[in-house]
Design a protein around this motif. Structure first.
Motif, mmCIF file in Angstrom:
data_model
loop_
_atom_site.group_PDB
_atom_site.id
_atom_site.type_symbol
_atom_site.label_atom_id
_atom_site.label_comp_id
_atom_site.label_asym_id
_atom_site.label_seq_id
_atom_site.Cartn_x
_atom_site.Cartn_y
_atom_site.Cartn_z
ATOM 1 N N THR A 1 0.653 -1.276 -0.202
ATOM 2 C CA THR A 1 -0.039 -0.110 -0.202
ATOM 3 C C THR A 1 0.943 1.175 -0.227
ATOM 4 O O THR A 1 1.851 1.229 0.726
ATOM 5 C CB THR A 1 -0.993 -0.051 1.324
ATOM 6 N N ASN B 1 -4.404 1.859 -4.911
ATOM 7 C CA ASN B 1 -4.178 1.221 -3.655
ATOM 8 C C ASN B 1 -3.326 2.327 -2.717
ATOM 9 O O ASN B 1 -2.153 2.173 -2.764
ATOM 10 C CB ASN B 1 -3.635 0.131 -3.896
ATOM 11 N N ARG C 1 -10.400 5.675 2.027
ATOM 12 C CA ARG C 1 -8.876 5.702 1.902
ATOM 13 C C ARG C 1 -8.158 6.815 2.678
ATOM 14 O O ARG C 1 -6.962 6.788 2.890
ATOM 15 C CB ARG C 1 -8.349 5.672 0.703
ATOM 16 N N ASP D 1 5.165 -1.749 2.437
ATOM 17 C CA ASP D 1 4.619 -0.269 1.955
ATOM 18 C C ASP D 1 5.395 0.818 1.611
ATOM 19 O O ASP D 1 6.975 0.752 2.036
ATOM 20 C CB ASP D 1 3.815 0.158 3.174
#
Length: 329
Positions: A6, A34, A61, A95
């Protein structure tokens, strides 16, 4: 995005209501879907936090947080908030991390291109190496009219100069242009918030250069807006105008010039001293020697300084800038 990765974006706002909605729309409209966006408001007296809350309400998000009292500077706001569990997760080792300013406008493919480039860097160097990648940006006026297609060329910057010795005196990494991997973030959060960072991007660039690698994506991926309230604006970098300014021929007296330059170099040395305090014990030998050599310049004669600057590689990217350094350090 595959592999459980992410992208985590940190946007710090203060009195940002004029442009914040446009920037949020540009992030929400990214082709790379994403991501998680943490919007941190620095106790703004305007509608900034209301705009942030509206974004969080419409898009899962987005997370909106508000500080009770102001941090005092954009640099401190970013450096404090990057440690927040809502932004950095020690467990999510795949990430990537990005910063966003409140008044820019991201191109639709900014995130996708930076993620792709960072993946390529990790394939090349390994994901355990602290990595920073930054891109170019387009300079625009308050209403979005193009001033310059490339900030790097407009400012006469040299992103190829990414050695630790060069970055100690001249930063060329822009906060909103960065993407960082987990290894770099882990190194940042393992240490206290620096009291003497010149800017948050400069501090992070030093960590990346000392312990890992810095890459540059030669493509403008967002619009950098120039307006009356910019913390750091874009000024066209021209040799003649800079030398005139350095030599006190542009309306500033030599005394004023000396004081300004002196303050700028003091800030660089304070930053370097703090860097040595925080990272000295774990620095690779070569970076430690570079840092010690740089800090020793403060106590040398003018000739000694000049020799030390040239021998240590503590130079600027253009000859006239280095000449100014030799005159005023």
């Amino acid at each position: 995005a595959g592999g459980g990765m992410t992208s985590r974006i940190l946007l710090c706002s203060y009195r940002g209501e004029a442009y914040l909605e446009e920037q949020l729309a540009s992030i929400e409209g990214q082709t790379e879907r994403n991501f998680r966006l943490l919007l941190s408001d620095d106790a703004s007296p305007d509608r900034s936090f209301a705009i942030a809350e509206a974004a969080a309400a419409r898009d899962a998000r987005v997370t909106a947080l508000r500080r009770d009292k102001g941090s005092g500077s954009a640099a401190r706001h970013f450096l404090e908030r990057l440690r927040d569990p809502a932004f950095f997760s020690a467990a999510d080792v795949d990430d990537y991390y990005l910063f966003s300013d409140q008044d820019d406008c991201w191109h639709r493919d900014k995130l996708a291109r930076q993620v792709r480039a960072m993946r390529a860097m990790e394939r090349r160097y390994g994901s355990k190496v602290p990595l920073l990648l930054h891109c170019d940006l387009r300079v625009v006026s308050a209403d979005g009219t193009e001033i310059a297609p490339s900030y790097v060329r407009y400012q006469k910057m040299s992103p190829a100069r990414r050695r630790f010795c060069q970055l100690l005196v001249q930063n060329n990494v822009t906060g909103g242009a960065m993407i960082m991997n987990h290894a770099l973030m882990r190194l940042l959060v393992a240490h206290p918030v620096p009291e003497n960072a010149v800017m948050h991007d400069h501090w992070i660039a030093l960590v990346a250069a000392a312990f890992g690698k810095i890459g540059f994506l030669d493509r403008a991926l967002y619009d950098y807006r120039q307006h009356g309230d910019n913390v750091l604006g874009a000024k066209k970098g021209g040799a003649l105008s800079e030398m005139k300014r350095r030599l006190g021929l542009s309306g500033e007296s030599l005394k004023e010039m000396n004081e300004k330059s002196g303050a700028a170099y003091r800030a660089l040395f304070l930053q370097a001293e703090e860097f040595r305090r925080q990272y000295g014990k774990e620095l690779p030998a070569e970076a430690k020697k570079t840092l010690d050599d740089f800090l020793a310049l403060q106590h040398r004669t003018r000739i000694g300084k000049a020799v030390g600057i040239l021998r240590g590689g503590f130079t600027f990217n253009l000859p006239h800038r280095t000449l100014g350094e030799l005159l005023f350090l």
